[in-house]
Design a protein around this motif. Sequence first.
Motif, PDB file in Angstrom:
ATOM      1  N   GLY A  31       0.950  -1.152   0.160  1.00  0.00           N
ATOM      2  CA  GLY A  31      -0.079   0.132  -0.113  1.00  0.00           C
ATOM      3  C   GLY A  31       0.847   1.329  -0.007  1.00  0.00           C
ATOM      4  O   GLY A  31       0.634   2.197  -0.620  1.00  0.00           O
ATOM      5  N   VAL A  32       1.866   1.102   0.792  1.00  0.00           N
ATOM      6  CA  VAL A  32       2.695   2.340   0.878  1.00  0.00           C
ATOM      7  C   VAL A  32       3.392   2.780  -0.493  1.00  0.00           C
ATOM      8  O   VAL A  32       3.363   3.805  -1.019  1.00  0.00           O
ATOM      9  CB  VAL A  32       3.690   2.472   1.979  1.00  0.00           C
ATOM     10  CG1 VAL A  32       4.853   3.298   1.695  1.00  0.00           C
ATOM     11  CG2 VAL A  32       3.491   2.477   3.283  1.00  0.00           C
ATOM     12  N   SER A  33       3.761   1.511  -1.242  1.00  0.00           N
ATOM     13  CA  SER A  33       4.424   1.969  -2.483  1.00  0.00           C
ATOM     14  C   SER A  33       3.359   2.312  -3.477  1.00  0.00           C
ATOM     15  O   SER A  33       3.855   3.690  -4.227  1.00  0.00           O
ATOM     16  CB  SER A  33       5.032   0.632  -3.046  1.00  0.00           C
ATOM     17  OG  SER A  33       6.080   0.252  -2.339  1.00  0.00           O
ATOM     18  N   LEU A  34       2.172   1.970  -3.306  1.00  0.00           N
ATOM     19  CA  LEU A  34       1.160   2.388  -4.318  1.00  0.00           C
ATOM     20  C   LEU A  34       1.013   3.770  -4.081  1.00  0.00           C
ATOM     21  O   LEU A  34       0.556   4.689  -4.843  1.00  0.00           O
ATOM     22  CB  LEU A  34      -0.042   1.398  -4.242  1.00  0.00           C
ATOM     23  CG  LEU A  34       0.116  -0.024  -4.826  1.00  0.00           C
ATOM     24  CD1 LEU A  34      -1.005  -0.870  -4.620  1.00  0.00           C
ATOM     25  CD2 LEU A  34       0.786   0.045  -6.195  1.00  0.00           C
ATOM     26  N   PHE A  35       0.764   4.290  -2.685  1.00  0.00           N
ATOM     27  CA  PHE A  35       0.040   5.559  -2.428  1.00  0.00           C
ATOM     28  C   PHE A  35       1.261   6.612  -2.864  1.00  0.00           C
ATOM     29  O   PHE A  35       0.840   7.564  -3.394  1.00  0.00           O
ATOM     30  CB  PHE A  35       0.180   5.745  -1.007  1.00  0.00           C
ATOM     31  CG  PHE A  35      -1.403   5.322  -0.357  1.00  0.00           C
ATOM     32  CD1 PHE A  35      -2.463   6.131  -0.992  1.00  0.00           C
ATOM     33  CD2 PHE A  35      -1.363   4.287   0.725  1.00  0.00           C
ATOM     34  CE1 PHE A  35      -3.509   5.732  -0.570  1.00  0.00           C
ATOM     35  CE2 PHE A  35      -2.858   3.976   1.063  1.00  0.00           C
ATOM     36  CZ  PHE A  35      -3.812   4.717   0.292  1.00  0.00           C
ATOM     37  N   MET A  36       2.583   6.177  -2.776  1.00  0.00           N
ATOM     38  CA  MET A  36       3.609   7.082  -3.104  1.00  0.00           C
ATOM     39  C   MET A  36       3.478   7.373  -4.560  1.00  0.00           C
ATOM     40  O   MET A  36       3.884   8.588  -5.106  1.00  0.00           O
ATOM     41  CB  MET A  36       5.060   6.669  -2.619  1.00  0.00           C
ATOM     42  CG  MET A  36       5.915   5.871  -3.729  1.00  0.00           C
ATOM     43  SD  MET A  36       7.090   4.809  -3.032  1.00  0.00           S
ATOM     44  CE  MET A  36       7.527   3.937  -4.324  1.00  0.00           C
ATOM     45  N   ILE A  37       3.237   6.197  -5.301  1.00  0.00           N
ATOM     46  CA  ILE A  37       2.993   6.611  -6.891  1.00  0.00           C
ATOM     47  C   ILE A  37       1.683   7.398  -7.212  1.00  0.00           C
ATOM     48  O   ILE A  37       1.589   8.450  -7.891  1.00  0.00           O
ATOM     49  CB  ILE A  37       2.900   5.297  -7.523  1.00  0.00           C
ATOM     50  CG1 ILE A  37       4.101   4.494  -7.154  1.00  0.00           C
ATOM     51  CG2 ILE A  37       2.638   5.401  -9.083  1.00  0.00           C
ATOM     52  CD1 ILE A  37       5.336   4.936  -7.707  1.00  0.00           C
ATOM     53  N   ILE A  38       0.702   7.119  -6.615  1.00  0.00           N
ATOM     54  CA  ILE A  38      -0.329   7.930  -6.787  1.00  0.00           C
ATOM     55  C   ILE A  38      -0.386   9.360  -6.343  1.00  0.00           C
ATOM     56  O   ILE A  38      -0.822  10.181  -7.155  1.00  0.00           O
ATOM     57  CB  ILE A  38      -1.645   7.136  -6.031  1.00  0.00           C
ATOM     58  CG1 ILE A  38      -2.104   5.990  -6.883  1.00  0.00           C
ATOM     59  CG2 ILE A  38      -2.726   8.197  -6.057  1.00  0.00           C
ATOM     60  CD1 ILE A  38      -3.275   5.343  -6.140  1.00  0.00           C
ATOM     61  N   ARG A  39       0.257   9.671  -5.195  1.00  0.00           N
ATOM     62  CA  ARG A  39       0.579  10.849  -4.750  1.00  0.00           C
ATOM     63  C   ARG A  39       1.653  11.592  -5.450  1.00  0.00           C
ATOM     64  O   ARG A  39       1.986  12.661  -5.047  1.00  0.00           O
ATOM     65  CB  ARG A  39       0.447  10.812  -3.222  1.00  0.00           C
ATOM     66  CG  ARG A  39      -0.674  10.418  -2.604  1.00  0.00           C
ATOM     67  CD  ARG A  39      -0.411  10.421  -0.876  1.00  0.00           C
ATOM     68  NE  ARG A  39      -1.427   9.728  -0.435  1.00  0.00           N
ATOM     69  CZ  ARG A  39      -1.612   9.486   1.105  1.00  0.00           C
ATOM     70  NH1 ARG A  39      -0.469   9.544   1.473  1.00  0.00           N
ATOM     71  NH2 ARG A  39      -2.659   8.859   1.456  1.00  0.00           N
ATOM     72  N   GLN A  40       2.315  10.920  -6.134  1.00  0.00           N
ATOM     73  CA  GLN A  40       3.587  11.664  -6.927  1.00  0.00           C
ATOM     74  C   GLN A  40       4.535  12.240  -6.005  1.00  0.00           C
ATOM     75  O   GLN A  40       4.886  13.346  -5.994  1.00  0.00           O
ATOM     76  CB  GLN A  40       2.777  12.668  -7.730  1.00  0.00           C
ATOM     77  CG  GLN A  40       1.913  11.971  -9.001  1.00  0.00           C
ATOM     78  CD  GLN A  40       1.478  13.061  -9.830  1.00  0.00           C
ATOM     79  OE1 GLN A  40       1.012  14.033  -9.358  1.00  0.00           O
ATOM     80  NE2 GLN A  40       1.219  12.681 -11.047  1.00  0.00           N
ATOM     81  N   TYR A  41       4.881  11.503  -5.205  1.00  0.00           N
ATOM     82  CA  TYR A  41       5.993  11.924  -4.215  1.00  0.00           C
ATOM     83  C   TYR A  41       7.479  11.719  -4.783  1.00  0.00           C
ATOM     84  O   TYR A  41       7.482  10.982  -5.797  1.00  0.00           O
ATOM     85  CB  TYR A  41       6.207  11.134  -3.023  1.00  0.00           C
ATOM     86  CG  TYR A  41       4.935  11.281  -1.800  1.00  0.00           C
ATOM     87  CD1 TYR A  41       4.358  12.521  -1.809  1.00  0.00           C
ATOM     88  CD2 TYR A  41       4.615  10.328  -1.048  1.00  0.00           C
ATOM     89  CE1 TYR A  41       3.333  12.546  -0.932  1.00  0.00           C
ATOM     90  CE2 TYR A  41       3.591  10.530  -0.208  1.00  0.00           C
ATOM     91  CZ  TYR A  41       2.843  11.771   0.055  1.00  0.00           C
ATOM     92  OH  TYR A  41       2.025  11.965   0.720  1.00  0.00           O
ATOM     93  N   THR A  42       8.177  12.880  -4.341  1.00  0.00           N
ATOM     94  CA  THR A  42       9.709  12.867  -4.884  1.00  0.00           C
ATOM     95  C   THR A  42      10.280  11.544  -4.044  1.00  0.00           C
ATOM     96  O   THR A  42       9.710  11.083  -3.146  1.00  0.00           O
ATOM     97  CB  THR A  42      10.499  14.105  -4.449  1.00  0.00           C
ATOM     98  OG1 THR A  42      10.513  14.109  -3.267  1.00  0.00           O
ATOM     99  CG2 THR A  42       9.770  15.177  -5.234  1.00  0.00           C
TER     100      THR A  42
END
Lengths: 195, 198
Positions: free
Chosen positions: A119-130
Amino acid sequence: MELSPFIIFVAAIFTSNILLTNFLGMCSFLSVSKEVESSLGLGFAVVFVMTLTSAINYVVYHYILVPLDIIYLQYIIFIIVIAAFVQLTEMVVERFSPLLYYSLGIFLPLITVNCAILGVSLFMIIRQYTFLQSVAFGAGAGLGWLLAILALAGIRQKIKDKYIPQGLVGAGISLITTGIMALAFVGFSGVVVIQ
Amino acid sequence: MTKKEIFITSAFTENSVWKQILGICSALAVTNLLMNSLVMGLGVIFTLALSGFTISVIRDFIPKRVRMMVQTLIIASYVIIVDLFLKAYYPEISKSLGPYVGLIITNCIIMGRAEAFAGKNSPLDSMIDGIGAGIGYTIVLLVIAFIRELFGFGTLFGFRVLGDWWTKWSIMVMAPSAFFMLAILIWFINSKTDQKKG
């Protein structure tokens, strides 16, 4: 809007706690939270794996999947990275600290199927984090999970011998406890906000 | 066991959510809207049925040691199909479900059924078992979503059911209510089934 990694870190622990607001990692949360000690061990393993897999998955996603235009393979690639990383962690821990290895026991391999990690990996992609934001998010989410499971384990140890209605024994009462904890965490929601 | 018995067992008597407390992450996360719950349920039924079938077909060729990995990859492939399908035809729903479609991969029900059933039984039986478990899961989702959407938004499937006089219970939309609703559901079912036994 550019959020500083530190804010994301704090928010991931309190206001958007991965377990209490995103409901991720419930299975091991409910099954391993009988004792404080084992939940602490599992919690630290989760923090470790989550922080590093979010870093690795960030690099893999942005430097391999995006240039090759195979983003749709992200689920498979992410889960492979996570499984491989958990395996690696297991071997390293076994080699250098057998004591910790035996105290964690079955919990280490179980981390692979902990949905909070993916989930963390997917959230970071969706939220476009650096990159830095992703790592801060991973570490914060891991610590938030640790905090939640520790609190639940503490409460469960306290109420072990108390009267609980028949149908609620076990999962039921844990869910109600978690609900009350989630309610308490809503109180943080004004502090910092990330999505 | 006959095919009907397999279905009944996996859907009701041994329901993954209320009997085994599996796969509840998504059961909690998507249940503030009925539509999302229905789509999620269908996605899980699809993945469960086909991954059960596939794992059962190739179960003799999978080495024991890498079994989990192979199963995860099979499940992930089907989830990708679900995800791409939603992105192509229902982009709105795909967006509001967010990462939870991808998280079907780590839904413990699917891994649980693969381990407990598909690894030992014939392909067709595994498929029926998967559909049963998926339907059991979907029913739980829909029951919780019905209550949360009705009281939280005053709507059902997006249609206004309660009039303007209705004050929305915003707690129903928020996270804590999901925990409470599931706990109450488990409580209700446990006390009903205990009565039958006694």
